[in-house]
Design a protein around this motif. Sequence first.
Motif, PDB file in Angstrom:
ATOM      1  N   ASP A 188      31.576  57.896  37.437  1.00  0.00           N
ATOM      2  CA  ASP A 188      31.951  56.925  36.416  1.00  0.00           C
ATOM      3  C   ASP A 188      32.615  57.681  35.263  1.00  0.00           C
ATOM      4  OD1 ASP A 188      32.134  54.945  34.519  1.00  0.00           O
ATOM      5  OD2 ASP A 188      29.974  54.668  34.287  1.00  0.00           O
ATOM      6  N   ARG A 189      33.946  57.594  35.184  1.00  0.00           N
ATOM      7  CA  ARG A 189      34.703  58.374  34.196  1.00  0.00           C
ATOM      8  C   ARG A 189      34.217  58.112  32.780  1.00  0.00           C
ATOM      9  NH1 ARG A 189      39.453  58.474  30.938  1.00  0.00           N
ATOM     10  NH2 ARG A 189      40.576  60.448  31.175  1.00  0.00           N
ATOM     11  N   ALA A 190      33.976  56.847  32.441  1.00  0.00           N
ATOM     12  CA  ALA A 190      33.534  56.504  31.088  1.00  0.00           C
ATOM     13  C   ALA A 190      32.205  57.187  30.762  1.00  0.00           C
ATOM     14  CB  ALA A 190      33.422  54.992  30.937  1.00  0.00           C
ATOM     15  N   ASN A 191      31.284  57.198  31.730  1.00  0.00           N
ATOM     16  CA  ASN A 191      29.995  57.849  31.523  1.00  0.00           C
ATOM     17  C   ASN A 191      30.159  59.351  31.352  1.00  0.00           C
ATOM     18  OD1 ASN A 191      27.548  59.363  33.014  1.00  0.00           O
ATOM     19  ND2 ASN A 191      26.778  57.543  31.955  1.00  0.00           N
ATOM     20  N   ALA A 192      30.987  59.961  32.180  1.00  0.00           N
ATOM     21  CA  ALA A 192      31.212  61.408  32.096  1.00  0.00           C
ATOM     22  C   ALA A 192      31.863  61.785  30.771  1.00  0.00           C
ATOM     23  CB  ALA A 192      32.067  61.879  33.261  1.00  0.00           C
ATOM     24  N   LEU A 193      32.797  60.953  30.296  1.00  0.00           N
ATOM     25  CA  LEU A 193      33.428  61.216  28.999  1.00  0.00           C
ATOM     26  C   LEU A 193      32.430  61.020  27.863  1.00  0.00           C
ATOM     27  CD1 LEU A 193      36.922  59.552  29.472  1.00  0.00           C
ATOM     28  CD2 LEU A 193      36.444  61.989  29.239  1.00  0.00           C
ATOM     29  N   LYS A 194      31.626  59.980  27.958  1.00  0.00           N
ATOM     30  CA  LYS A 194      30.617  59.695  26.931  1.00  0.00           C
ATOM     31  C   LYS A 194      29.625  60.846  26.813  1.00  0.00           C
ATOM     32  CE  LYS A 194      26.983  56.413  25.779  1.00  0.00           C
ATOM     33  NZ  LYS A 194      26.241  55.239  26.228  1.00  0.00           N
ATOM     34  N   LYS A 195      29.242  61.401  27.938  1.00  0.00           N
ATOM     35  CA  LYS A 195      28.297  62.522  27.952  1.00  0.00           C
ATOM     36  C   LYS A 195      28.996  63.852  27.693  1.00  0.00           C
ATOM     37  CE  LYS A 195      24.700  60.214  29.934  1.00  0.00           C
ATOM     38  NZ  LYS A 195      23.305  60.316  29.905  1.00  0.00           N
ATOM     39  N   GLU A 196      30.320  63.794  27.460  1.00  0.00           N
ATOM     40  CA  GLU A 196      31.136  64.967  27.155  1.00  0.00           C
ATOM     41  C   GLU A 196      31.102  66.022  28.267  1.00  0.00           C
ATOM     42  OE1 GLU A 196      29.863  66.214  23.263  1.00  0.00           O
ATOM     43  OE2 GLU A 196      30.792  64.491  22.320  1.00  0.00           O
ATOM     44  N   ALA A 197      31.051  65.533  29.508  1.00  0.00           N
ATOM     45  CA  ALA A 197      31.071  66.445  30.650  1.00  0.00           C
ATOM     46  C   ALA A 197      32.411  67.162  30.742  1.00  0.00           C
ATOM     47  CB  ALA A 197      30.800  65.684  31.944  1.00  0.00           C
ATOM     48  N   PHE A 198      33.479  66.462  30.415  1.00  0.00           N
ATOM     49  CA  PHE A 198      34.797  67.094  30.394  1.00  0.00           C
ATOM     50  C   PHE A 198      35.653  66.472  29.300  1.00  0.00           C
ATOM     51  CE2 PHE A 198      34.989  63.761  33.585  1.00  0.00           C
ATOM     52  CZ  PHE A 198      36.130  63.069  33.250  1.00  0.00           C
ATOM     53  N   VAL A 199      36.622  67.235  28.883  1.00  0.00           N
ATOM     54  CA  VAL A 199      37.582  66.790  27.875  1.00  0.00           C
ATOM     55  C   VAL A 199      38.950  66.816  28.545  1.00  0.00           C
ATOM     56  CG1 VAL A 199      38.566  67.224  25.605  1.00  0.00           C
ATOM     57  CG2 VAL A 199      36.166  67.803  26.045  1.00  0.00           C
ATOM     58  N   PRO A 200      39.525  65.654  28.836  1.00  0.00           N
ATOM     59  CA  PRO A 200      40.798  65.620  29.548  1.00  0.00           C
ATOM     60  C   PRO A 200      41.869  66.481  28.867  1.00  0.00           C
ATOM     61  CG  PRO A 200      39.882  63.421  29.381  1.00  0.00           C
ATOM     62  CD  PRO A 200      39.030  64.314  28.510  1.00  0.00           C
ATOM     63  N   GLY A 201      42.495  67.320  29.678  1.00  0.00           N
ATOM     64  CA  GLY A 201      43.565  68.176  29.188  1.00  0.00           C
ATOM     65  C   GLY A 201      43.112  69.409  28.440  1.00  0.00           C
ATOM     66  N   LYS A 202      41.797  69.579  28.261  1.00  0.00           N
ATOM     67  CA  LYS A 202      41.270  70.716  27.516  1.00  0.00           C
ATOM     68  C   LYS A 202      40.101  71.349  28.270  1.00  0.00           C
ATOM     69  CE  LYS A 202      42.540  68.627  23.136  1.00  0.00           C
ATOM     70  NZ  LYS A 202      42.047  68.175  21.828  1.00  0.00           N
ATOM     71  N   PRO A 203      40.378  72.057  29.350  1.00  0.00           N
ATOM     72  CA  PRO A 203      39.284  72.614  30.145  1.00  0.00           C
ATOM     73  C   PRO A 203      38.410  73.586  29.372  1.00  0.00           C
ATOM     74  CG  PRO A 203      41.395  73.513  30.846  1.00  0.00           C
ATOM     75  CD  PRO A 203      41.692  72.396  29.890  1.00  0.00           C
ATOM     76  N   ASP A 204      38.958  74.275  28.387  1.00  0.00           N
ATOM     77  CA  ASP A 204      38.155  75.223  27.611  1.00  0.00           C
ATOM     78  C   ASP A 204      37.123  74.531  26.734  1.00  0.00           C
ATOM     79  OD1 ASP A 204      39.549  77.300  28.737  1.00  0.00           O
ATOM     80  OD2 ASP A 204      40.959  77.473  27.078  1.00  0.00           O
ATOM     81  N   GLU A 205      37.298  73.237  26.490  1.00  0.00           N
ATOM     82  CA  GLU A 205      36.351  72.466  25.685  1.00  0.00           C
ATOM     83  C   GLU A 205      35.432  71.600  26.540  1.00  0.00           C
ATOM     84  OE1 GLU A 205      38.369  70.281  22.618  1.00  0.00           O
ATOM     85  OE2 GLU A 205      39.691  71.967  22.156  1.00  0.00           O
ATOM     86  N   SER A 206      35.533  71.714  27.845  1.00  0.00           N
ATOM     87  CA  SER A 206      34.790  70.858  28.758  1.00  0.00           C
ATOM     88  C   SER A 206      33.469  71.502  29.177  1.00  0.00           C
ATOM     89  CB  SER A 206      35.634  70.568  30.003  1.00  0.00           C
ATOM     90  OG  SER A 206      36.810  69.898  29.643  1.00  0.00           O
ATOM     91  N   GLU A 207      32.382  70.792  28.958  1.00  0.00           N
ATOM     92  CA  GLU A 207      31.052  71.284  29.326  1.00  0.00           C
ATOM     93  C   GLU A 207      30.949  71.513  30.835  1.00  0.00           C
ATOM     94  OE1 GLU A 207      27.144  72.605  28.769  1.00  0.00           O
ATOM     95  OE2 GLU A 207      28.733  72.253  27.287  1.00  0.00           O
ATOM     96  N   LEU A 208      31.545  70.640  31.614  1.00  0.00           N
ATOM     97  CA  LEU A 208      31.496  70.772  33.068  1.00  0.00           C
ATOM     98  C   LEU A 208      32.160  72.075  33.513  1.00  0.00           C
ATOM     99  CD1 LEU A 208      30.727  69.423  35.748  1.00  0.00           C
ATOM    100  CD2 LEU A 208      32.961  68.333  35.723  1.00  0.00           C
ATOM    101  N   VAL A 209      33.319  72.370  32.985  1.00  0.00           N
ATOM    102  CA  VAL A 209      34.017  73.608  33.322  1.00  0.00           C
ATOM    103  C   VAL A 209      33.189  74.803  32.861  1.00  0.00           C
ATOM    104  CG1 VAL A 209      36.096  74.989  32.936  1.00  0.00           C
ATOM    105  CG2 VAL A 209      36.289  72.535  33.315  1.00  0.00           C
ATOM    106  N   TYR A 210      32.615  74.715  31.680  1.00  0.00           N
ATOM    107  CA  TYR A 210      31.774  75.794  31.154  1.00  0.00           C
ATOM    108  C   TYR A 210      30.610  76.073  32.100  1.00  0.00           C
ATOM    109  CZ  TYR A 210      28.245  78.059  28.272  1.00  0.00           C
ATOM    110  OH  TYR A 210      27.272  78.913  27.801  1.00  0.00           O
ATOM    111  N   ARG A 211      29.940  75.029  32.543  1.00  0.00           N
ATOM    112  CA  ARG A 211      28.773  75.208  33.420  1.00  0.00           C
ATOM    113  C   ARG A 211      29.158  75.707  34.809  1.00  0.00           C
ATOM    114  NH1 ARG A 211      23.833  71.626  32.075  1.00  0.00           N
ATOM    115  NH2 ARG A 211      24.087  71.392  29.832  1.00  0.00           N
ATOM    116  N   ILE A 212      30.297  75.283  35.311  1.00  0.00           N
ATOM    117  CA  ILE A 212      30.757  75.775  36.606  1.00  0.00           C
ATOM    118  C   ILE A 212      31.100  77.240  36.514  1.00  0.00           C
ATOM    119  CG2 ILE A 212      32.627  75.643  38.291  1.00  0.00           C
ATOM    120  CD1 ILE A 212      32.651  72.608  37.761  1.00  0.00           C
ATOM    121  N   PHE A 213      31.746  77.605  35.421  1.00  0.00           N
ATOM    122  CA  PHE A 213      32.137  78.996  35.222  1.00  0.00           C
ATOM    123  C   PHE A 213      30.907  79.871  35.094  1.00  0.00           C
ATOM    124  CE2 PHE A 213      35.882  81.242  32.916  1.00  0.00           C
ATOM    125  CZ  PHE A 213      36.047  82.065  33.987  1.00  0.00           C
TER     126      PHE A 213
END
Length: 81
Positions: free
Chosen positions: A56-81
């Motif tokens: 659910d994109r809205a839920n993922a955005l609300k929980k700040e899992a990722f920031v579209p267009g800004k992978p360095d600011e995305s929690e999901l990318v941070y945790r995967i890394f």
Amino acid sequence: MKHCFLLFWLAFSSSLFGAEKKIDFNRDVRPILAGKCYACHGPDKETRKAKLRLDDRANALKKEAFVPGKPDESELVYRIF
């Protein structure tokens, strides 16, 4: 896990695709999540192992899992890394 990060990096890094190509969540991101992440973060609450839903994109955005267009600011990318 490394493959998931690479796929996210490709999907979110507009500089790799050029400014003309707009990333579409349903076309470009959802298939990656479905193949790699939905077992624990998907729609089936019987198999979900976490509160964060990535189907659910809205839920993922609300929980700040990722920031579209800004992978360095995305929690999901941070945790995967």
